[in-house]
Design a protein around this motif. Sequence first.
Motif, mmCIF file in Angstrom:
data_model
loop_
_atom_site.group_PDB
_atom_site.id
_atom_site.type_symbol
_atom_site.label_atom_id
_atom_site.label_comp_id
_atom_site.label_asym_id
_atom_site.label_seq_id
_atom_site.Cartn_x
_atom_site.Cartn_y
_atom_site.Cartn_z
ATOM 1 N N VAL A 109 0.876 0.477 -1.162
ATOM 2 C CA VAL A 109 0.012 -0.702 -1.133
ATOM 3 C C VAL A 109 0.762 -1.877 -1.776
ATOM 4 N N GLY A 132 6.116 -5.839 -1.174
ATOM 5 C CA GLY A 132 6.973 -6.925 -1.641
ATOM 6 C C GLY A 132 8.298 -6.388 -2.151
ATOM 7 N N GLY A 186 7.395 -2.696 -3.381
ATOM 8 C CA GLY A 186 6.816 -1.745 -2.426
ATOM 9 C C GLY A 186 7.699 -1.451 -1.222
ATOM 10 N N ILE A 198 0.506 -0.705 3.444
ATOM 11 C CA ILE A 198 -0.739 -1.490 3.442
ATOM 12 C C ILE A 198 -0.467 -2.779 2.679
ATOM 13 N N LYS A 226 6.705 -10.799 8.874
ATOM 14 C CA LYS A 226 7.211 -9.749 7.981
ATOM 15 C C LYS A 226 6.683 -8.375 8.418
ATOM 16 N N CYS A 264 1.686 -1.291 -5.574
ATOM 17 C CA CYS A 264 2.790 -2.156 -6.046
ATOM 18 C C CYS A 264 2.421 -3.619 -5.818
ATOM 19 N N ALA A 280 -6.891 -4.146 -5.220
ATOM 20 C CA ALA A 280 -6.233 -3.064 -4.475
ATOM 21 C C ALA A 280 -6.831 -1.711 -4.865
ATOM 22 N N GLU A 283 2.425 1.219 -9.885
ATOM 23 C CA GLU A 283 3.806 0.888 -10.269
ATOM 24 C C GLU A 283 3.913 -0.528 -10.829
ATOM 25 N N LYS A 308 7.733 0.198 -20.117
ATOM 26 C CA LYS A 308 8.181 -0.890 -19.237
ATOM 27 C C LYS A 308 8.189 -2.217 -20.000
ATOM 28 N N HIS A 342 10.197 -12.739 -11.858
ATOM 29 C CA HIS A 342 8.813 -12.318 -11.874
ATOM 30 C C HIS A 342 8.498 -11.496 -13.114
ATOM 31 N N CYS A 343 9.543 -11.009 -13.798
ATOM 32 C CA CYS A 343 9.294 -10.012 -14.854
ATOM 33 C C CYS A 343 9.513 -10.529 -16.268
HETATM 34 N N1 LIG Z 1 10.363 -7.930 -8.310
HETATM 35 C C1 LIG Z 1 10.913 -7.136 -9.197
HETATM 36 O O1 LIG Z 1 12.116 -7.140 -9.395
HETATM 37 C C2 LIG Z 1 10.090 -6.152 -9.999
HETATM 38 C C3 LIG Z 1 10.740 -5.144 -10.708
HETATM 39 C C4 LIG Z 1 9.996 -4.236 -11.432
HETATM 40 C C5 LIG Z 1 8.599 -4.345 -11.450
HETATM 41 N N2 LIG Z 1 7.979 -5.357 -10.765
HETATM 42 C C6 LIG Z 1 6.512 -5.383 -10.793
HETATM 43 O O2 LIG Z 1 6.036 -4.829 -9.574
HETATM 44 C C7 LIG Z 1 4.827 -5.483 -9.166
HETATM 45 C C8 LIG Z 1 5.005 -6.050 -7.760
HETATM 46 O O3 LIG Z 1 6.014 -7.037 -7.806
HETATM 47 P P1 LIG Z 1 6.732 -7.589 -6.503
HETATM 48 O O4 LIG Z 1 7.886 -8.374 -7.001
HETATM 49 O O5 LIG Z 1 6.948 -6.476 -5.528
HETATM 50 O O6 LIG Z 1 5.604 -8.575 -5.942
HETATM 51 P P2 LIG Z 1 5.608 -9.289 -4.495
HETATM 52 O O7 LIG Z 1 4.810 -10.518 -4.671
HETATM 53 O O8 LIG Z 1 6.985 -9.357 -3.967
HETATM 54 O O9 LIG Z 1 4.833 -8.258 -3.571
HETATM 55 C C9 LIG Z 1 3.512 -7.883 -3.752
HETATM 56 C C10 LIG Z 1 2.869 -7.628 -2.405
HETATM 57 O O10 LIG Z 1 1.543 -7.173 -2.635
HETATM 58 C C11 LIG Z 1 0.691 -7.724 -1.641
HETATM 59 N N3 LIG Z 1 -0.687 -7.708 -2.152
HETATM 60 C C12 LIG Z 1 -1.261 -8.534 -3.040
HETATM 61 N N4 LIG Z 1 -2.520 -8.158 -3.267
HETATM 62 C C13 LIG Z 1 -2.771 -7.085 -2.492
HETATM 63 C C14 LIG Z 1 -3.910 -6.253 -2.305
HETATM 64 N N5 LIG Z 1 -5.031 -6.462 -2.979
HETATM 65 N N6 LIG Z 1 -3.796 -5.250 -1.430
HETATM 66 C C15 LIG Z 1 -2.664 -5.035 -0.741
HETATM 67 N N7 LIG Z 1 -1.542 -5.766 -0.902
HETATM 68 C C16 LIG Z 1 -1.608 -6.791 -1.762
HETATM 69 C C17 LIG Z 1 1.242 -9.116 -1.423
HETATM 70 O O11 LIG Z 1 0.859 -9.620 -0.150
HETATM 71 C C18 LIG Z 1 2.747 -8.878 -1.535
HETATM 72 O O12 LIG Z 1 3.354 -8.632 -0.277
HETATM 73 C C19 LIG Z 1 4.553 -6.527 -10.231
HETATM 74 O O13 LIG Z 1 3.709 -5.965 -11.196
HETATM 75 C C20 LIG Z 1 5.909 -6.766 -10.844
HETATM 76 O O14 LIG Z 1 5.820 -7.229 -12.173
HETATM 77 C C21 LIG Z 1 8.693 -6.239 -10.021
#
Ligand SMILES: NC(=O)c1ccc[n+]([C@@H]2O[C@H](COP(=O)([O-])OP(=O)(O)OC[C@H]3O[C@@H](n4cnc5c(N)ncnc54)[C@H](O)[C@@H]3O)[C@@H](O)[C@H]2O)c1
Length: 416
Positions: free
Chosen positions: A18, A21, A24, A41, A49, A76, A95, A115, A202, A256-257
């Motif tokens: 789920v 990004g 996920g 999802i 995309k 995720c 979610a 995650e 984390k 983002h982190c």
């Molecule tokens: N980007 C990184 O390098 C990284 C590394 C480690 C941890 N994280 C953590 O992982 C998590 C996700 O980060 P990301 O960078 O992948 O975010 P992202 O914004 O790239 O992706 C998140 C995705 O979730 C989707 N989404 C949002 N709400 C939703 C819902 N209710 N149901 C289904 N899909 C939904 C969005 O459309 C988006 O595609 C965050 O908590 C972030 O802190 C990110």
Amino acid sequence: MSALEKRIQDCSAGVAVVGLGFVGLPLARRLMEAGFQVAGIDKYIKDEKREEIEAEGIPVTRGFSAVSESDIVVICVPTPLTPDQNPDLSFVREATADVARNFGGGDGQKLVILESTSYPGTTREEMLPLFEREGLELGKRLLLAYAPERISPGTAGSALEKIPRVAGGLDEESGRVALAFYRRIVDSVTLVSKPEVAEMTKLLENIFRAVNIALVNEMSLLCRRMDIDIWEVVEAAATKPFGFMSFRPGPGLGGHCIPVDPFYLAWKAKQYDFYPEFIELAGKTNRGMPFHVVDWVVEALNGEGKSAKGSKVLVIGVAYKEDVADTRESPSLEVIELLARRGAEVVYHDSYIDMVEAGGKEYHSRELSPETISECDCLVIVTAHSDLDLELIASSEVPVVDTRNALGKLGLRGAL
Ligand SMILES: NC(=O)c1ccc[n+]([C@@H]2O[C@H](COP(=O)([O-])OP(=O)(O)OC[C@H]3O[C@@H](n4cnc5c(N)ncnc54)[C@H](O)[C@@H]3O)[C@@H](O)[C@H]2O)c1
């Protein structure tokens, strides 16, 4: 061994991811590679995309009906901050509620894993009640665990399977099954006693980075005042084979982190009448760096007998770090805005990013050419992608503020 564990063991389990990004999507790809049945999802995915991902063989839906067919659901979704810097768990709650509503009938068990990065207590206090509301009881049909992602986009050697993972289950069975699941997709997994430990792990990792970057940033300001080269100091200190870990100074934190996650813990800590001062201090130091960068640009212009007002400044790199096309929380945007506020005409170059908005204004990337450079009064390197033409920059007559010591690669020292 339960039926679910058997399906994990032979990789025949169905897994719904789920949120497709930065976190996920690589996970979904890795699961496919390992042989699991994967369904993506993403409620807010753009058509383009979605089509790209489907072309890789991963079915993607905006609805959650695939949850009922899955044995494992990994969430995720984003965990940003609200405008007043508090945790925004709305995506996690939304979610989770959708997963709970679409859990499906039957008496088979399902493991749900979060995650996304969040504060300790999120899995237990925020997620579990949403499942219980749908009549799902932990340890019966529902297993629930937390396993933070550690990927680092653009960092060499950060293939998902090579990064050790940590997981914690809300009960013994959730932990055991989560451990079995991650063992199928990554080389090393540590099971901790409960999700709160994994959640805090984390945050400790990211706060460790934020605090150490702040420390070296502060040292860099002192070194500048004392006419000592911070880069040379960091390199020399890094020759110590124990007890030192090298962090590099820079123009501030992005992504983002690291700039976001410490605030999750600071917020939660206050519920315990605890004020984590290291976090606040590191945030303040790191957030001050773009202001210093602008001061250095002004100094460099001064050296040429020019004022910021009316000068043309080329900002090199707007991504928050090298070799990614991501401007989230990028200090470059702040540098651009602050320079523009001082009356400078700002242009930028970034081979990864065609357009950015800073301070309510749109900017378009310029080609890095002798012509572009010669039109400018100062260059400031904020992010140095590996394809950056350093020779060209070094050969220009224009003063350069090099916040990344990029020119150090040519034996020239940066200007931090
Ligand atoms: N980007 C990184 O390098 C990284 C590394 C480690 C941890 N994280 C953590 O992982 C998590 C996700 O980060 P990301 O960078 O992948 O975010 P992202 O914004 O790239 O992706 C998140 C995705 O979730 C989707 N989404 C949002 N709400 C939703 C819902 N209710 N149901 C289904 N899909 C939904 C969005 O459309 C988006 O595609 C965050 O908590 C972030 O802190 C990110």
